[in-house]
Write an enzyme that holds these catalytic residues in place. Structure first.
Site, PDB file in Angstrom:
ATOM      1  N   TYR A  80       0.835  -1.211   0.000  1.00  0.00           N
ATOM      2  CA  TYR A  80       0.000   0.000   0.000  1.00  0.00           C
ATOM      3  C   TYR A  80       0.868   1.258   0.000  1.00  0.00           C
ATOM      4  O   TYR A  80       0.481   2.270  -0.591  1.00  0.00           O
ATOM      5  CB  TYR A  80      -0.988  -0.019   1.175  1.00  0.00           C
ATOM      6  CG  TYR A  80      -2.192  -0.902   0.881  1.00  0.00           C
ATOM      7  CD1 TYR A  80      -3.306  -0.385   0.222  1.00  0.00           C
ATOM      8  CD2 TYR A  80      -2.186  -2.250   1.202  1.00  0.00           C
ATOM      9  CE1 TYR A  80      -4.392  -1.195  -0.093  1.00  0.00           C
ATOM     10  CE2 TYR A  80      -3.260  -3.068   0.899  1.00  0.00           C
ATOM     11  CZ  TYR A  80      -4.366  -2.534   0.248  1.00  0.00           C
ATOM     12  OH  TYR A  80      -5.431  -3.332  -0.075  1.00  0.00           O
ATOM     13  N   ARG A  83       1.703   1.874  -3.597  1.00  0.00           N
ATOM     14  CA  ARG A  83       0.545   2.441  -4.315  1.00  0.00           C
ATOM     15  C   ARG A  83       0.328   3.904  -3.910  1.00  0.00           C
ATOM     16  O   ARG A  83      -0.025   4.747  -4.735  1.00  0.00           O
ATOM     17  CB  ARG A  83      -0.722   1.634  -4.003  1.00  0.00           C
ATOM     18  CG  ARG A  83      -0.729   0.262  -4.644  1.00  0.00           C
ATOM     19  CD  ARG A  83      -2.018  -0.482  -4.311  1.00  0.00           C
ATOM     20  NE  ARG A  83      -3.203   0.114  -4.918  1.00  0.00           N
ATOM     21  CZ  ARG A  83      -4.459  -0.200  -4.568  1.00  0.00           C
ATOM     22  NH1 ARG A  83      -4.687  -1.091  -3.623  1.00  0.00           N
ATOM     23  NH2 ARG A  83      -5.491   0.362  -5.163  1.00  0.00           N
ATOM     24  N   ASP A 121      -8.308   7.211  -4.214  1.00  0.00           N
ATOM     25  CA  ASP A 121      -7.176   7.984  -4.736  1.00  0.00           C
ATOM     26  C   ASP A 121      -7.203   9.475  -4.416  1.00  0.00           C
ATOM     27  O   ASP A 121      -6.237  10.192  -4.701  1.00  0.00           O
ATOM     28  CB  ASP A 121      -7.058   7.771  -6.260  1.00  0.00           C
ATOM     29  CG  ASP A 121      -8.332   8.147  -7.018  1.00  0.00           C
ATOM     30  OD1 ASP A 121      -9.067   9.063  -6.592  1.00  0.00           O
ATOM     31  OD2 ASP A 121      -8.593   7.501  -8.069  1.00  0.00           O
ATOM     32  N   HIS A 136     -14.932   3.541   0.376  1.00  0.00           N
ATOM     33  CA  HIS A 136     -13.929   2.506   0.608  1.00  0.00           C
ATOM     34  C   HIS A 136     -12.668   3.052   1.266  1.00  0.00           C
ATOM     35  O   HIS A 136     -11.604   2.449   1.179  1.00  0.00           O
ATOM     36  CB  HIS A 136     -13.605   1.789  -0.710  1.00  0.00           C
ATOM     37  CG  HIS A 136     -14.748   0.969  -1.222  1.00  0.00           C
ATOM     38  ND1 HIS A 136     -14.843   0.497  -2.510  1.00  0.00           N
ATOM     39  CD2 HIS A 136     -15.866   0.517  -0.577  1.00  0.00           C
ATOM     40  CE1 HIS A 136     -15.970  -0.203  -2.650  1.00  0.00           C
ATOM     41  NE2 HIS A 136     -16.603  -0.192  -1.501  1.00  0.00           N
ATOM     42  N   CYS A 147      -7.001   1.039  18.039  1.00  0.00           N
ATOM     43  CA  CYS A 147      -7.700   2.175  18.649  1.00  0.00           C
ATOM     44  C   CYS A 147      -8.261   3.071  17.537  1.00  0.00           C
ATOM     45  O   CYS A 147      -8.235   2.720  16.368  1.00  0.00           O
ATOM     46  CB  CYS A 147      -6.774   2.948  19.593  1.00  0.00           C
ATOM     47  SG  CYS A 147      -5.548   3.990  18.782  1.00  0.00           S
ATOM     48  N   SER A 205     -18.153  -0.743 -12.399  1.00  0.00           N
ATOM     49  CA  SER A 205     -18.763  -1.998 -12.849  1.00  0.00           C
ATOM     50  C   SER A 205     -19.961  -2.340 -11.965  1.00  0.00           C
ATOM     51  O   SER A 205     -20.757  -3.204 -12.315  1.00  0.00           O
ATOM     52  CB  SER A 205     -17.734  -3.128 -12.798  1.00  0.00           C
ATOM     53  OG  SER A 205     -17.249  -3.280 -11.479  1.00  0.00           O
ATOM     54  N   PRO A 230     -17.748   3.461 -20.841  1.00  0.00           N
ATOM     55  CA  PRO A 230     -17.574   2.897 -22.194  1.00  0.00           C
ATOM     56  C   PRO A 230     -18.259   1.547 -22.351  1.00  0.00           C
ATOM     57  O   PRO A 230     -18.560   1.133 -23.466  1.00  0.00           O
ATOM     58  CB  PRO A 230     -16.060   2.726 -22.329  1.00  0.00           C
ATOM     59  CG  PRO A 230     -15.436   3.408 -21.178  1.00  0.00           C
ATOM     60  CD  PRO A 230     -16.483   3.612 -20.124  1.00  0.00           C
ATOM     61  N   GLU A 231     -18.507   0.861 -21.207  1.00  0.00           N
ATOM     62  CA  GLU A 231     -19.125  -0.470 -21.265  1.00  0.00           C
ATOM     63  C   GLU A 231     -20.351  -0.503 -20.366  1.00  0.00           C
ATOM     64  O   GLU A 231     -20.401   0.209 -19.366  1.00  0.00           O
ATOM     65  CB  GLU A 231     -18.129  -1.528 -20.756  1.00  0.00           C
ATOM     66  CG  GLU A 231     -16.916  -1.707 -21.635  1.00  0.00           C
ATOM     67  CD  GLU A 231     -15.833  -2.559 -20.974  1.00  0.00           C
ATOM     68  OE1 GLU A 231     -16.168  -3.361 -20.086  1.00  0.00           O
ATOM     69  OE2 GLU A 231     -14.667  -2.389 -21.352  1.00  0.00           O
TER      70      GLU A 231
HETATM   71  P1  OAD Z   1     -14.014  -1.640 -11.714  1.00  0.00           P
HETATM   72  O1  OAD Z   1     -12.594  -1.787 -12.104  1.00  0.00           O
HETATM   73  O2  OAD Z   1     -14.737  -2.861 -11.260  1.00  0.00           O
HETATM   74  O3  OAD Z   1     -14.839  -1.030 -12.916  1.00  0.00           O
HETATM   75  C1  OAD Z   1     -14.330   0.042 -13.652  1.00  0.00           C
HETATM   76  C2  OAD Z   1     -15.396   0.528 -14.605  1.00  0.00           C
HETATM   77  O4  OAD Z   1     -14.899   1.685 -15.238  1.00  0.00           O
HETATM   78  C3  OAD Z   1     -15.790  -0.461 -15.698  1.00  0.00           C
HETATM   79  O5  OAD Z   1     -17.202  -0.534 -15.777  1.00  0.00           O
HETATM   80  C4  OAD Z   1     -15.203   0.167 -16.965  1.00  0.00           C
HETATM   81  O6  OAD Z   1     -16.000  -0.072 -18.122  1.00  0.00           O
HETATM   82  C5  OAD Z   1     -15.226   1.639 -16.602  1.00  0.00           C
HETATM   83  N1  OAD Z   1     -14.258   2.486 -17.312  1.00  0.00           N
HETATM   84  C6  OAD Z   1     -13.051   2.158 -17.828  1.00  0.00           C
HETATM   85  N2  OAD Z   1     -12.455   3.242 -18.382  1.00  0.00           N
HETATM   86  C7  OAD Z   1     -13.307   4.284 -18.212  1.00  0.00           C
HETATM   87  C8  OAD Z   1     -13.269   5.674 -18.567  1.00  0.00           C
HETATM   88  N3  OAD Z   1     -12.222   6.210 -19.195  1.00  0.00           N
HETATM   89  N4  OAD Z   1     -14.340   6.442 -18.237  1.00  0.00           N
HETATM   90  C9  OAD Z   1     -15.406   5.907 -17.599  1.00  0.00           C
HETATM   91  N5  OAD Z   1     -15.483   4.608 -17.230  1.00  0.00           N
HETATM   92  C10 OAD Z   1     -14.453   3.792 -17.538  1.00  0.00           C
HETATM   93  O7  OAD Z   1     -14.042  -0.479 -10.600  1.00  0.00           O
HETATM   94  P2  OAD Z   1     -15.126  -0.190  -9.473  1.00  0.00           P
HETATM   95  O8  OAD Z   1     -16.497  -0.393  -9.988  1.00  0.00           O
HETATM   96  O9  OAD Z   1     -14.769   1.122  -8.898  1.00  0.00           O
HETATM   97  O10 OAD Z   1     -12.912  -2.022  -3.853  1.00  0.00           O
HETATM   98  O11 OAD Z   1     -14.786  -1.332  -8.427  1.00  0.00           O
HETATM   99  C11 OAD Z   1     -15.451  -1.340  -7.194  1.00  0.00           C
HETATM  100  C12 OAD Z   1     -14.529  -1.776  -6.103  1.00  0.00           C
HETATM  101  O12 OAD Z   1     -13.900  -3.024  -6.441  1.00  0.00           O
HETATM  102  C13 OAD Z   1     -13.347  -0.862  -5.848  1.00  0.00           C
HETATM  103  O13 OAD Z   1     -13.672   0.231  -5.039  1.00  0.00           O
HETATM  104  C14 OAD Z   1     -12.386  -1.762  -5.150  1.00  0.00           C
HETATM  105  C15 OAD Z   1     -12.499  -2.941  -6.079  1.00  0.00           C
HETATM  106  O14 OAD Z   1     -12.104  -4.145  -5.607  1.00  0.00           O
HETATM  107  C16 OAD Z   1     -12.099  -2.267  -2.821  1.00  0.00           C
HETATM  108  O15 OAD Z   1     -10.889  -2.318  -2.949  1.00  0.00           O
HETATM  109  C17 OAD Z   1     -12.810  -2.463  -1.514  1.00  0.00           C
HETATM  110 ZN    ZN Z   2      -3.708   2.808  18.308  1.00  0.00          ZN
END
Ligand code: OAD
Ligand code: ZN
Length: 258
Positions: A80, A83, A121, A136, A147, A205, A230-231
């Site tokens: 982490y 990142r 981010d 998240h 704590c 997604s 886009p999807e």
């Molecule tokens: P995902 O990676 O599951 O989905 C990303 C989405 O962004 C997809 O639907 C893509 O089609 C779309 N995408 C890609 N490029 C794009 C662009 N330029 N403009 C707009 N959309 C675009 O990400 P999340 O849905 O955020 O959780 O995932 C949910 C959670 O799963 C995250 O917060 C994280 C992950 O595991 C934790 O870590 C707890």
């Molecule tokens: Zn502590």
């Protein structure tokens, strides 16, 4: 306006962007729900997606669960930190900026605007959006495993993961699979989703719960809905307008900032 709202797959339907603009201009209470896609054009990989996801080739159980941290605390901490350091060199893109401007516009006209993100981010805040609900958590913060100590640290690697209050191990202030979302943040997001008259879903997604349930909450409350991605995702068929494109291009156009 009800009879004009159709799904964008209808052949007689005008350009989705025009419809979305119309919905937005009539909205008073806007709820925006974002995911990794909004930061894709800033250079941060999404988690999932055709052969290009961040989680591809990585074991989520090793890096994003409390069990993984318990097994390998130093390794997970370092992972982490790496990142987090990378966030020092990324900038918000025009999609983040357009949403920050939308917040100012809605607030200026007496409406309400709430943005809930699954992202860790901090780019919505850097772009100027206020009161972001980080469902998240944040990669830019750490907290104590035992704590209530928590601290925002910025994009740096920390080599001393001991809590200054109690000496226990610090951990990234992010939500791992199997953990509760921060409860105050979650309640605020649920309330805003249930009260909104316009839902804008960007770059997710929508497969991770409970966060994705905010879409259902907003729709159950009668909100009009726009998605930018886009999807398609599992909720696309329920949206009033689906705009297939990159958020860094679509949002400035949709919101009239370019
Ligand atoms: P995902 O990676 O599951 O989905 C990303 C989405 O962004 C997809 O639907 C893509 O089609 C779309 N995408 C890609 N490029 C794009 C662009 N330029 N403009 C707009 N959309 C675009 O990400 P999340 O849905 O955020 O959780 O995932 C949910 C959670 O799963 C995250 O917060 C994280 C992950 O595991 C934790 O870590 C707890
Ligand atoms: Zn502590």
């Amino acid at each position: 306006m009800t009879d004009k709202v159709k799904n964008s797959f209808d052949a007689s339907y005008p350009q989705p962007v025009e419809w979305a603009r119309e919905l937005l201009s009539g909205a008073k209470n806007v709820f925006v729900f974002t995911g990794a896609g909004i930061s894709a054009e800033s250079g941060i990989p999404t988690y999932r997606g055709a052969g290009k996801g961040f989680w591809d080739g990585l074991r989520v159980a090793d890096w994003a669960t409390p069990q993984g941290f318990a097994r390998n605390p130093e390794g997970v901490w370092d992972w982490y930190c790496r990142r987090r350091v990378q966030l020092g060199s990324v900038r918000p893109n025009p999609g983040h900026e357009a949403l920050a401007q939308l917040q100012r516009r809605i607030a200026g006209s007496g409406g309400s605007f709430t943005l809930a993100t699954q992202n860790i981010d901090g780019l919505h805040q850097t772009a100027g959006t206020e009161n972001v609900l980080e469902l998240h958590g944040s990669l830019l913060a750490v907290r104590c495993s035992d704590c209530s100590y928590a601290e925002t640290v910025g994009p740096v690697a920390l080599d001393s993961p001991a809590c200054p209050e109690c000496g226990s191990r610090l951990r990234p202030d992010v939500v791992w699979f199997g953990e509760m979302l921060p409860q105050d943040t979650w309640r605020a997001a649920e309330q805003a989703a249930s009260e909104c008259d316009l839902l804008l879903v960007v770059g997710t997604s929508a497969v991770v719960y409970p966060a994705a349930g905010l879409i259902e909450t907003a729709l159950a409350g009668g909100a009009r809905s726009i998605e930018v991605n886009p999807e398609p995702n599992g909720f696309s068929g329920l949206m009033n307008v689906s705009i297939r494109g990159k958020s860094g291009e679509v949002l400035p156009q949709l919101l009239g900032y370019r």
